[in-house]
Design a protein around this motif. Structure first.
Motif, mmCIF file in Angstrom:
data_model
loop_
_atom_site.group_PDB
_atom_site.id
_atom_site.type_symbol
_atom_site.label_atom_id
_atom_site.label_comp_id
_atom_site.label_asym_id
_atom_site.label_seq_id
_atom_site.Cartn_x
_atom_site.Cartn_y
_atom_site.Cartn_z
ATOM 1 N N ASN A 577 37.089 45.839 48.199
ATOM 2 C CA ASN A 577 37.177 45.315 46.841
ATOM 3 C C ASN A 577 35.759 45.192 46.296
ATOM 4 O O ASN A 577 34.876 44.666 46.962
ATOM 5 N N PHE A 578 35.512 45.704 45.089
ATOM 6 C CA PHE A 578 34.167 45.675 44.515
ATOM 7 C C PHE A 578 33.926 44.420 43.682
ATOM 8 O O PHE A 578 32.904 43.765 43.793
ATOM 9 N N ASN A 579 34.870 44.101 42.817
ATOM 10 C CA ASN A 579 34.805 42.880 42.018
ATOM 11 C C ASN A 579 36.217 42.540 41.568
ATOM 12 O O ASN A 579 37.179 43.154 42.023
ATOM 13 N N ASN A 586 42.162 51.106 42.812
ATOM 14 C CA ASN A 586 42.320 51.591 41.436
ATOM 15 C C ASN A 586 41.215 52.539 40.991
ATOM 16 O O ASN A 586 41.404 53.303 40.046
ATOM 17 N N ARG A 587 40.049 52.528 41.660
ATOM 18 C CA ARG A 587 38.948 53.387 41.238
ATOM 19 C C ARG A 587 38.882 54.701 42.005
ATOM 20 O O ARG A 587 38.406 55.696 41.475
ATOM 21 N N ILE A 588 39.325 54.720 43.241
ATOM 22 C CA ILE A 588 39.161 55.921 44.075
ATOM 23 C C ILE A 588 40.493 56.460 44.577
ATOM 24 O O ILE A 588 40.825 57.630 44.373
ATOM 25 N N THR A 614 41.177 46.109 53.347
ATOM 26 C CA THR A 614 42.348 45.703 52.546
ATOM 27 C C THR A 614 41.998 45.437 51.087
ATOM 28 O O THR A 614 42.859 45.035 50.313
ATOM 29 N N GLY A 615 40.735 45.681 50.685
ATOM 30 C CA GLY A 615 40.310 45.335 49.330
ATOM 31 C C GLY A 615 41.071 46.043 48.228
ATOM 32 O O GLY A 615 41.239 45.523 47.126
ATOM 33 N N GLY A 616 41.552 47.273 48.493
ATOM 34 C CA GLY A 616 42.291 48.008 47.472
ATOM 35 C C GLY A 616 43.790 47.947 47.637
ATOM 36 O O GLY A 616 44.533 48.622 46.907
#
Length: 813
Positions: A577-579, A586-588, A614-616
């Protein structure tokens, strides 16, 4: 002239597809062609050959023109030896600072490097991070600061259907990025540097603060919740009721319409705009600039012609054209002067010039002039989706409205333009985003007039007047618009999403669009619809029976692997997870999976409870249908509430998909009852086999789990390809484990210059000792594997899809 510009643009685009810049000795050929063209046609050339030679020259000139500027820009670079070191610099905050979760992000123009022998590019991207015990830096546009920074060369992830961060940095003249190292010697030297560019940026920030200051009392009155402000002026909502206010807060949208700063628009609102196809309106688009310029032209023309003295000095039409152009330029500068704004200003400048010279120019010539100027000033504009959508949309408008013998009623023209936009932008939208809004024609039908003729004028009035009511009315009107858009968004199946169409199908589809939009009376226009079908019907090739297609994604410091067989798809971990609004999911992952033709997952494995794995996951569970979720997560973990079919991964689980065998080797069922086991050592280890080839995905297991696998499954450990456990940490990959697997390929999934120092040098040596070929996601990008019973092929995506601006990480250090 029009065709020459098109071939010039093609040459510029062709250069941006190159992996290396050309040898400039070839530029002599360009000069030779130029010399031939300067000769009279009758001496050397027949009239029939001249267009072909002109096209060749225009294309070649565009190619080498872009190459020359690329060479100049690449020469501004941060030396590798100065990455990550403290460097003291003096410079100016060159752009409007934007808020991120922990501080500010802004462009910085470097004027002086104080650290001896350090070399820093003139334009860099910086971030500040607010410390717990430190006062945040109060940074504003146009200020001169002395800062201590730590920088690195531009580097982004490299995956199929991924955003190219390094291309974005190059286009924006940013040749290094980093952060402010919080020391006491970071000081403001000047409040505002005297420069037109910096003054405009400072003005933009003041307009943003003015809008927020005027609207926040109104919002607080409706929703009695205190909204504290940061140095940049962006609201930070700190309550459980924040989502209620955010939903009814359109300050970010009004700010974007006034100054082009879109950072304040919440992700939830952006999703509504995107799904309904009106996101182009929520920034300063060409439509808004043209509308404002037209209003200025009409008003000044009406007033000027009523003064005999002014009319004798300068004809009313010429004066109105000049005033309209100046208004357009001012609004575009306030917006940040992006590609859509540039294109509009150049087109309006061409029209103003025509009016001054009292000449008639075809719309296509106006568009060609704007295209030429944009590419002369910014050869990298062709890399931006906005460039293609902007010029494509205007070209379609001219195509359906120009050169009509009998212009129809304006309402008919408006409907015709809406139809042209709806059908004409399908090919580029599918090519770039793999999705099209099905409700876009309805949404734009009411959103365009409401936003362009009501919200934008009121917002600009409110930005310059000391009254609250224009902004209040603009906010109310925007609320009406968004409420209607949310109703449309709530309808079932409002967005068509699919795979990335083949390039040839996009070209055929555009031909079909142009055929359908021919004037009434042309025969068989409906045949154009058939030309659109290949974009939808030609599907990506799926692996044959018994074959595995594997993608080890480049997600930075984390892990995400997609495994696809003939009829099934599995995702193993989801990256970091980035932010709060962006993550690997959702980005990659979702864009890549969608582009590959994977619209649903049969299974999702979350190896253990760690952000970089697990961030995404939440974005995946919300964005794609998932058949089952297998994990080692605790029974009460929030992620499990978003899946309908959950289970624990454990040793002994096996299944067969299309001739490909899957088996879980770790953890044991008993380990879930042991409280002292670290999450890493309970990670799900998966082996995928077909014939004599196999792949071992080892999550973040450490030495204890490796010894357990050696003891109970040593005969199952040998693998053709290994995703190295724990990113190559020194806590994993014991000698016996490496020797037992003896992989032909060892893949380290590591982030560029990650703070953990992964992979550990000793661990790397262990894999080299067994003659493994080492691959790294930070150096090689995504790793694409094609494996069947007899053969295995490995593609390094960053190398096969490299561009001249991509950083070459020798050794990945």
């Amino acid at each position: 002239m029009r065709y020459a510009v098109l071939f010039f643009a093609f040459g510029v685009w062709l250069l941006q597809q190159q992996s290396v810049l050309p040898n400039f000795a070839w530029s002599g050929l360009t000069l030779l062609l130029a010399g031939i063209l300067l000769l009279p046609r009758s001496t050397l050339l027949q009239r029939q050959a001249y267009p072909a030679l002109l096209a060749t020259f225009a294309c070649t000139f565009g190619f080498f023109y872009a190459a020359f500027f690329a060479q100049q820009r690449l020469s501004d670079t941060l030396p590798a030896e100065w990455q990550g070191k403290d460097i003291q610099i003096i410079g100016v905050v060159a752009k409007l600072p934007s808020q991120h979760e922990h501080g500010l992000r802004f462009v910085f123009d470097v004027e002086q490097v104080l650290t001896p022998n350090a070399i820093v590019p003139p334009h860099i991207l910086l971030a500040s991070y607010d410390g717990i015990r430190e006062e945040p830096l109060d940074i504003h546009a146009g200020e001169r600061w002395r800062l201590t920074v730590r920088l690195k060369q531009p580097h982004g992830s490299s995956n199929p259907h991924d955003f190219d961060f390094e291309a974005w940095m190059l286009e924006n003249k940013l040749r290094a990025n980093g952060y402010i190292h919080r020391k006491q010697d970071n000081v403001r030297l000047d409040a505002l540097v005297q420069s037109p560019d910096y003054y405009i940026q400072n003005l933009r920030e003041k307009v943003r603060e003015h809008i927020q200051k005027r609207l926040n009392p109104f919002l607080n009155q409706r929703h009695p919740l205190r909204i504290p402000h940061t140095a940049s002026g962006k609201e930070v909502l700190q309550s459980a009721e924040a989502s209620v206010i955010e939903k009814n807060n359109y300050v970010g949208v009004l700010t974007a319409l006034a100054i082009g700063d879109q950072a304040g628009i919440p992700a939830a609102q952006w999703q509504v705009f995107t799904r309904t196809g009106v996101n182009h309106l929520m920034s300063i688009s060409g439509l808004h600039i043209t509308m404002l310029s037209g209003l200025a032209f009409a008003a000044s023309y009406w007033l000027w012609r009523r003064s005999a003295r002014l009319t004798r000095a300068l004809p009313a039409r010429k004066a109105a054209a000049l005033i309209g152009l100046l208004v357009a330029l001012g609004y575009a500068l306030l917006a940040g002067y992006g590609v859509p704004a540039q294109r509009t200003v150049y087109m309006l400048a061409t029209i103003a010039t025509v009016l001054w010279l009292s000449r008639t120019v075809a719309p296509s010539q106006i568009l060609a002039a704007a295209l030429l100027v944009v590419l002369l000033l910014d050869p990298w504009a062709v890399l931006s989706p906005g460039f293609w959508l902007s010029f494509g949309a205007v070209a379609l408008i001219f195509y359906v409205t120009a050169h009509r013998l009998r212009p129809p009623h304006w309402l008919v023209t408006y409907g015709r333009v809406q139809w042209a936009m709806s059908i004409g932008l399908i090919p580029p939208l599918l090519a770039m985003f793999q999705q099209v809004s099905l409700v876009s024609p309805i949404a734009n039908a009411f959103a365009i007039p409401l936003v362009s003729f009501v919200v934008v004028p009121l917002t600009l009035l409110g930005a310059v007047l000391p009254f609250d009511w224009p902004l209040w009315l603009a906010h109310q009107a925007m609320g009406v618009c968004i409420n209607l858009l949310e109703w449309l968004n709530s309808l079932p199946e409002v967005v068509w999403t699919q795979h990335a169409p083949p390039t040839w199908s996009i070209a055929i589809g555009m031909f079909g669009v142009l055929w359908m939009l021919l004037p009434r009376g042309f025969p068989a226009r409906w045949l154009g619809l058939l030309a659109l079908l290949p974009m939808f019907l030609v599907l990506p090739a799926v692996p044959p029976e018994g074959t595995l297609h594997l993608v080890i994604f480049d997600v930075g410091q984390g892990l995400a692997v997609a495994a696809q067989t003939h009829n099934h798809a599995l995702l193993y971990d989801t990256g970091p997870n980035f932010n709060s609004e962006a993550n690997s999911g959702n980005r990659i992952l979702i864009p890549a999976l969608r582009g590959m033709g994977i619209s649903q997952l049969d299974g999702l494995i979350l190896t253990h409870d760690d952000n970089d794995h697990t961030g995404g996951a939440l974005s995946i569970l919300q964005g794609l249908p998932v058949g089952w979720l297998s994990s080692s997560l605790a029974a009460n973990h929030p992620l499990l509430q978003h899946a309908s079919n959950t289970q624990r991964c454990m040793d002994g689980q096996t299944w067969e998909w299309d001739g490909v065998h899957f088996e879980v080797l770790h953890p044991t069922a008993e380990s879930y009852a042991a409280e002292k086991i670290r999450d890493n050592n309970r990670g799900c280890v998966l082996k995928i086999s077909t014939g004599k080839n196999s792949i071992l995905l080892a999550a973040d297991i450490e030495k204890e789990s490796e010894w357990r696998l050696l003891k109970q499954h040593e005969e199952k450990l040998p693998a053709t390809l290994l995703v190295v456990p724990h990113h190559g940490s020194k806590t994993s990959s014991v000698n016996a484990f490496v020797a037992a697997i003896h992989p032909r390929y060892a893949v380290f999934t590591v982030g560029y210059r990650n703070r953990f120092g992964h992979p550990n040098k000793e661990v790397v040596e262990r894999y080299l000792a067994v003659d493994s070929e080492l691959l790294r996601s930070d150096r090689d990008g995504a790793i694409l594997v094609e494996m069947d019973a007899q053969n295995i092929s490995v593609e390094r995506y960053r190398r096969t899809h490299t561009r001249y601006w991509h950083q070459d990480i020798a050794g990945g250090t």
